[in-house]
Structure formats: C-alpha cells, structure tokens
Design an enzyme around this catalytic site. Structure first.
Site, PDB file in Angstrom:
ATOM      1  N   ASP A  15    -109.653  52.751 -56.244  1.00 45.86           N
ATOM      2  CA  ASP A  15    -110.888  53.432 -56.621  1.00 45.86           C
ATOM      3  C   ASP A  15    -111.432  52.883 -57.923  1.00 45.86           C
ATOM      4  O   ASP A  15    -112.629  52.864 -58.157  1.00 45.86           O
ATOM      5  CB  ASP A  15    -110.642  54.930 -56.745  1.00 45.86           C
ATOM      6  N   ARG A  52    -117.634  58.284 -45.636  1.00 47.20           N
ATOM      7  CA  ARG A  52    -116.817  58.300 -46.848  1.00 47.20           C
ATOM      8  C   ARG A  52    -116.461  56.857 -47.192  1.00 47.20           C
ATOM      9  O   ARG A  52    -116.704  55.948 -46.411  1.00 47.20           O
ATOM     10  CB  ARG A  52    -115.569  59.164 -46.675  1.00 47.20           C
ATOM     11  N   GLY A  53    -115.881  56.665 -48.382  1.00 49.46           N
ATOM     12  CA  GLY A  53    -115.611  55.306 -48.845  1.00 49.46           C
ATOM     13  C   GLY A  53    -116.809  54.851 -49.656  1.00 49.46           C
ATOM     14  O   GLY A  53    -117.954  54.958 -49.194  1.00 49.46           O
ATOM     15  N   ALA A  54    -116.569  54.345 -50.852  1.00 47.24           N
ATOM     16  CA  ALA A  54    -117.654  53.995 -51.771  1.00 47.24           C
ATOM     17  C   ALA A  54    -118.696  53.068 -51.144  1.00 47.24           C
ATOM     18  O   ALA A  54    -119.899  53.362 -51.216  1.00 47.24           O
ATOM     19  CB  ALA A  54    -117.074  53.388 -53.045  1.00 47.24           C
ATOM     20  N   ASN A  82    -105.653  54.659 -57.578  1.00 48.24           N
ATOM     21  CA  ASN A  82    -105.857  54.716 -56.134  1.00 48.24           C
ATOM     22  C   ASN A  82    -105.302  56.057 -55.653  1.00 48.24           C
ATOM     23  O   ASN A  82    -104.717  56.826 -56.411  1.00 48.24           O
ATOM     24  CB  ASN A  82    -105.167  53.523 -55.446  1.00 48.24           C
ATOM     25  N   LYS A  83    -105.475  56.316 -54.377  1.00 47.48           N
ATOM     26  CA  LYS A  83    -105.061  57.581 -53.760  1.00 47.48           C
ATOM     27  C   LYS A  83    -103.659  58.011 -54.210  1.00 47.48           C
ATOM     28  O   LYS A  83    -102.753  57.196 -54.316  1.00 47.48           O
ATOM     29  CB  LYS A  83    -105.069  57.404 -52.241  1.00 47.48           C
ATOM     30  N   ARG A  93    -123.115  63.270 -54.357  1.00 51.87           N
ATOM     31  CA  ARG A  93    -121.806  62.878 -54.903  1.00 51.87           C
ATOM     32  C   ARG A  93    -122.037  62.347 -56.323  1.00 51.87           C
ATOM     33  O   ARG A  93    -122.037  61.130 -56.538  1.00 51.87           O
ATOM     34  CB  ARG A  93    -121.235  61.720 -54.092  1.00 51.87           C
ATOM     35  N   GLN A 147    -105.632  60.485 -44.520  1.00 54.40           N
ATOM     36  CA  GLN A 147    -106.510  59.372 -44.108  1.00 54.40           C
ATOM     37  C   GLN A 147    -105.739  58.253 -43.407  1.00 54.40           C
ATOM     38  O   GLN A 147    -106.316  57.518 -42.606  1.00 54.40           O
ATOM     39  CB  GLN A 147    -107.244  58.785 -45.329  1.00 54.40           C
TER      40      GLN A 147
END
Lengths: 364, 364
Positions: B245, B53-55, B255-256, B90, B204
């Site tokens: 993001d 995960r993570g771009a 962001n989250k 994705r 996370q």
C-alpha cells in the site's frame, strides 16, 4: 473456573447419582449446554463428537466411561470391550490410552463386584491430579509473569499476554496450561490483558479462549492471527504463552498451526515465548521435532468453510472461497527449541534444551 | 486476465455506448456479476460500496466518473462538484485523488463542449498506463522467478510461490502487481504453483486471489494464514511475493496485516521475499515506516464476523466469537526494508534501501 460467575470444572462428577457432567463444546461460545454422561456410549459419543476436547479432558472423560461400563458388567471381557470402544474414539490420543490403562491397572486386581467403585475413585483421582498439575504449572508461570511485570516501564500498566489456540481450563479439567497463570494472576489482583489470537482454521481462540476469559472476567482482546506480528513489533506484547501437543527431549514444540509464526516474531523483538506443559507432554523418544514429529493433515473443508452464528441466531457454516478450491490444512507446526524462552512444567520452568530437560527428568 | 476462459479487464470501456463495465467484487467469488456504470452516481456508488477496490482500479473508476459527469454538464462548477463527490468516496486514497486531478488537468484547457471527450480519452489513457505498468512489473519479476527456477534441485518441479491478500488483476485494470509475473510465467508455459493465504480478516486471498487464479487456470492451494510459517520451514515455498500500500524512501513496506509474519519466516529460512509495486507506491516524504506510516484501525466486526455462502447458496455473515467480544483490527503492518529481498517496479528490481531507491528515482 467461572461460568456465569459460578465456579465450574470442564467435567464434573455427581457423587450421589454417580454420573458425570460436561459442557458441550460443540455449541460454545454461543450456548452453554451441560450434558449428563451415564453410560459407556455417552462417554464415547462425547469424545467422538468432540463435545469434549483437549488431551486431559478426553482422558478424564474416558476414565468415567470405564466406570459406566464396569457398573453394568465388571467381567474381564466387558472391561476389555469398554477399553477397546473408548480407545477407538481417538486412536492416536496418547493421553486417552494412558487414562484407560490407568483405570484398568487400578481395578483389575479387585473382584468384579468391587471394580466399578475402584474405577469411580480412579476417575476422580485422574481429575484431581490434572487440576493439581495445571495449578502448579500456573504457579510457576506466574513467577515469570511477576518478574516481567516488575521490569515494565510503567509497572501499574497491565501485563500484555498473547496466546494462541485454547490451552485453557475447558481443554483440561480445570485451570488449563497456558491460561492457568493468567487466571492465577487475575485472581491475585494483578492487572493482565490477553491478546486472543483467533486460531484459524478451527477458531479455538475466538470461540473458546475468548469465551473462557470473558466468563471469568479477565480483560482480553480478540485479533486475527495475522495481527500478531504487528502487535509484537509495536511493543504491545510483554510475553507469549502457549500450550503444546508434544515436546521433544531437546525442547522442540509441536503445537497448533500458527504457533511458529508467533515464536518468530517474539524472537525478533526479544519478547519471551513460554510453553506451558505437563511433563507428560514430553516425548522422550524424539529429539529433532522438525524432522520427526508427524504433522496431521486435516480436511480442506476446515479451510474453505467457517461455522458460526447467523443473524437469526442459528449455527451455520459459510463457504469463503470459490467452491471446490483446493486447500492444505496442516494441524500443527513445530517451533524449534531455540525460539522457546522456557518450558513451564508442574515442576517449574526449565530451559528448552536436551541438557536441561534430562536434568529435570532425573530430578523428578 | 480470464473469466470463464474469456479475457477480461476489471474495468472495461464500451466505446460505442460510452459506458464502463465492472465486475462487482462484493459478490465474488460466489457470483460473477457485471455492472454498467453510466453516471457520476454509478461510479461513486461502486467505489463507496467497494464493488471496485484496489488503488489503481479505484482511480480508473473515478476517471470514468469524471467523464460521466462532464457529459451531463461540462461547466467549471460541475467539474469541481464531480471532483468533490468522487474524492469524498475514499478521502484517504492517494491514487483516487491523483486520477481525478489528472483528468481535470487534461480537460480544463478545453472549451466545455470538448471536455467530456477529453475526459473519456484520459480515462482510457489511465487504464492503458496501468496495464503497461503492471505488465512491466510482471516481466521484471518473471526474470527473478526464472533464476530461482533454474536453481531448484529439480528444475522440472513447479516453482512454489506464496502470496498474501490480493495484488492481482482484479485490484488493478489488468495483470495485477504481485500476481502479474505469475500470470506471465503460467502463460509462458512455466510450471508454477501458488500458496494462497486466506488473509483474515477480510479474506481477500480466499475470495479474490483464489478466484482469479482458478479462472485463469493457474494451479494454487488455499491455506489459512497460520500455515505460512510451517510451509516455509519445510522448504515448500521458493519465494514470497506481495504487493504494497505504501513503500517509504528507505524501502519499508506497509501492506495488508500479516505480511510481516511471512517476511519473518522467509528471512529465517532464506526464502526470497519480493514486493511488487508501481513506482507511484513509493512515498518519498517518509523514511522510517515503522515509526511514521499511519496504521488504519478497522472495525471489530471484521474480526468477529465472517461473510460467506451458506448451505442454501445465500450470502450470510456468521459470528465466530462470544457476542460483544472486544477486538482490535489493524489494517496493515510494516515490514522493515531489511526483510525485503527486492522491490520489483515497472523500471526493474531494486534493492530495498534508501541509496538504491534514490538511484532509481534519479534514473527514471
């Protein structure tokens, strides 16, 4: 309020059998288990094991505990023993001590053979007063709700109310504080919708507030605590209302950790932030809450472990971090008075300021 | 960074066997399980199952996936099939598409028999660039850390850094974005302490950031998200640093979920709030982030159920609310530019404003 469609209180007196019944909150929301309290030990155990929680409900349970003790032995010595035993269940709970002292004051002048009956009456009186106080808080807050509803662009849309933790009927004898006006609005046919914030670490929003609202039929949506800022920013919240553990003489509010973040977001977006409290929550000896209110440090385990119901329907606790991760767990935070739009008490809404609170105190 | 004391990357190339290895993030933090990727299907599955995960890490994994595909069949048709298969894992991940297109651009001009090797080189180059970019972000943020450290009343006390979610090395190839300067500070002997915010709903912070810091030996303390306002109010946080993001051309930050609440608290208490991003995170086509950035709606189940390790050491998910409770789950929130003290990119720190960002864009 309602459970399975039937009206209930969080503690119910059985006049015939002279016992009390409580909903065991350690197994909520997954199970509704009523327990009968018949002895001093039953009452003390219910408090220690957190089967009852919330200051008013703990006080009421302790009052019944005094009755159970005095029914067995109404001597002065037994009375003091019962007081000590119940006080030891939660030594820092102000409301608990208040309830115990109130029962003792009510019975001490009676001859031992009449003390138990006097204690029973006093326990009932404590319950009735709590119900009246919370109903009055709700009535006053409902007026604020109505004026916000009237100001909405679409007054037929539901009033969106955000709350935190559990300041509902299950923390009291009935009605609750912050949730009291929500029940009254709903029962009066007003359209309301409640954003229920999970309230980590102990999850009282997810497990208790969501359960209360569901059982009473009030529309609601659960969110993680992180979601509050976004919803307020997007105009999806018409007001925030919470309870409090302690309010200072200048209106600073100590409440469940996370309350302050909601107050910051509400202020930024001009959303009213109300704190619903009985007047007894005000600590007149304190002014600066950030400086002076002691913040309870709770266990790391509440942060690293989460209890719930597993796929097999059993209660279980899961570890969510690397084993042994250090954690800090402040039980409360303090929201300074300038973030509070109004304190709503059983005597009406009042500005959160030293002047307004002193005025209220002089008036009542 | 380190796992069990040994330096690692989140995706590692085995030059001899021409395979890639990843840490399976679905079982972190409770188990460190390395998985070998040898085929297009392995790479696609790792992305779909969120083992990576993570771009940046998704992009790197997809690049190796292209190599695996071309090793089997390097025809134009096979290349397009591989691109479609990886892109479908994705569809909304911008970085994933960018990595795929970059590999195709790098190999398309070669004869089929040379394409696989060109893809391998390009996958390695993508990884190296990510490492360089993140190291540069960390170096620039470290300068900000040092000047805050110098201003502390007691400069020998640790610098208290709060972060949110996971913008660490396990979301990238190495270093991370927001956590990169923390590793660099720690490795340089600077005393740092990190407040790790759990980051409900997916946790996370608790499961990945806490794990990363622990493995690398960086002092840290886990908190529930609700605790952030209190710690900032009490002066226990010297700075907040998060990843993003998407950042708009005027510096608004998606962001989250929960990031905005930390930004509100930081602003109220004059605590610097930094956002660490590679320049590629800036979406130059957007200005007003609150108005225009689409917010992903995620499943209610992430709110009502929490996965973890039970007492028997097995992974399990527990229900924390009444069964069937409705929940809303916004994946992200938007922090307006005025709350951001600086955007820290691989080209240095820059003010979060349209003018400053345009200047940076013109310069690089």
């Amino acid at each position: 309020m309602k459970i399975h469609g039937q009206p209930h209180r969080a503690i119910e007196a059985d006049h015939e059998r002279r016992i009390a019944r409580i909903v065991d909150q350690t197994v909520l929301p997954h199970e509704v288990a009523w327990r009968e309290l018949e002895t001093l030990e039953d009452a003390a155990e219910a408090i220690v094991a957190m089967r009852v929680r919330g200051a008013p409900l703990i006080g009421a349970t302790a009052a019944f505990g005094m009755f159970f003790a005095l029914r067995e032995d109404a001597s002065d010595a037994a009375m003091q023993h019962a007081r000590a035993a119940l006080h030891a269940t939660r030594p820092t709970a102000v409301n608990l001590r208040w309830a115990l002292d109130r029962v003792i004051l009510a019975v001490a002048s009676f001859a031992p053979e009449n003390r138990a009956e006097a204690a029973w009456s006093e326990a009932l009186a404590i319950c009735e007063e709590d119900v009246r106080t919370n109903h009055a808080i709700g009535r006053h807050a409902l007026e604020l709700f109505r004026s916000l509803q009237a100001k909405k662009a679409d007054p037929s849309a539901p009033l969106n109310i955000m709350t935190h933790c559990n300041a509902g009927w299950i923390a009291c004898v009935d009605w609750g504080t912050a949730i009291s006006p929500i029940y009254q609005a709903h029962d009066a046919g007003m359209k309301v919708h409640v954003w229920v914030s999970e309230t980590r670490p102990r999850g009282q929003g997810a497990s208790l507030t969501a359960w209360e609202l569901r059982e009473h039929g009030v529309p609601h949506t659960l969110i993680v605590d992180n979601n509050a800022g976004h919803l307020i920013q997007r105009g999806l919240v018409d007001l925030v209302i919470v309870g409090a553990d302690r309010v200072t003489a200048q209106g600073d509010v100590a409440n469940k950790i996370g309350t302050y973040l909601k107050a910051l977001a509400a202020k930024e977006h001009d959303v009213p932030f109300y704190v619903a409290i009985p007047l007894s929550t005000i600590d007149w000896t304190m002014t600066d809450g950030v400086r002076d209110i002691p913040i309870e440090q709770r266990s790391a385990r509440e942060v690293t472990h989460i209890p719930g119901l597993n796929a097999q329907g059993h209660r279980e606790e899961v570890l969510i971090a690397p084993a042994g991760t250090p954690a800090r767990n402040d039980g409360f935070d303090v929201t300074p008075a300038r973030f509070v739009s109004a304190l709503v008490t059983e005597h009406g809404a009042v500005e959160a300021s030293a002047k307004a609170l002193a005025g209220l105190r002089a008036r009542v």
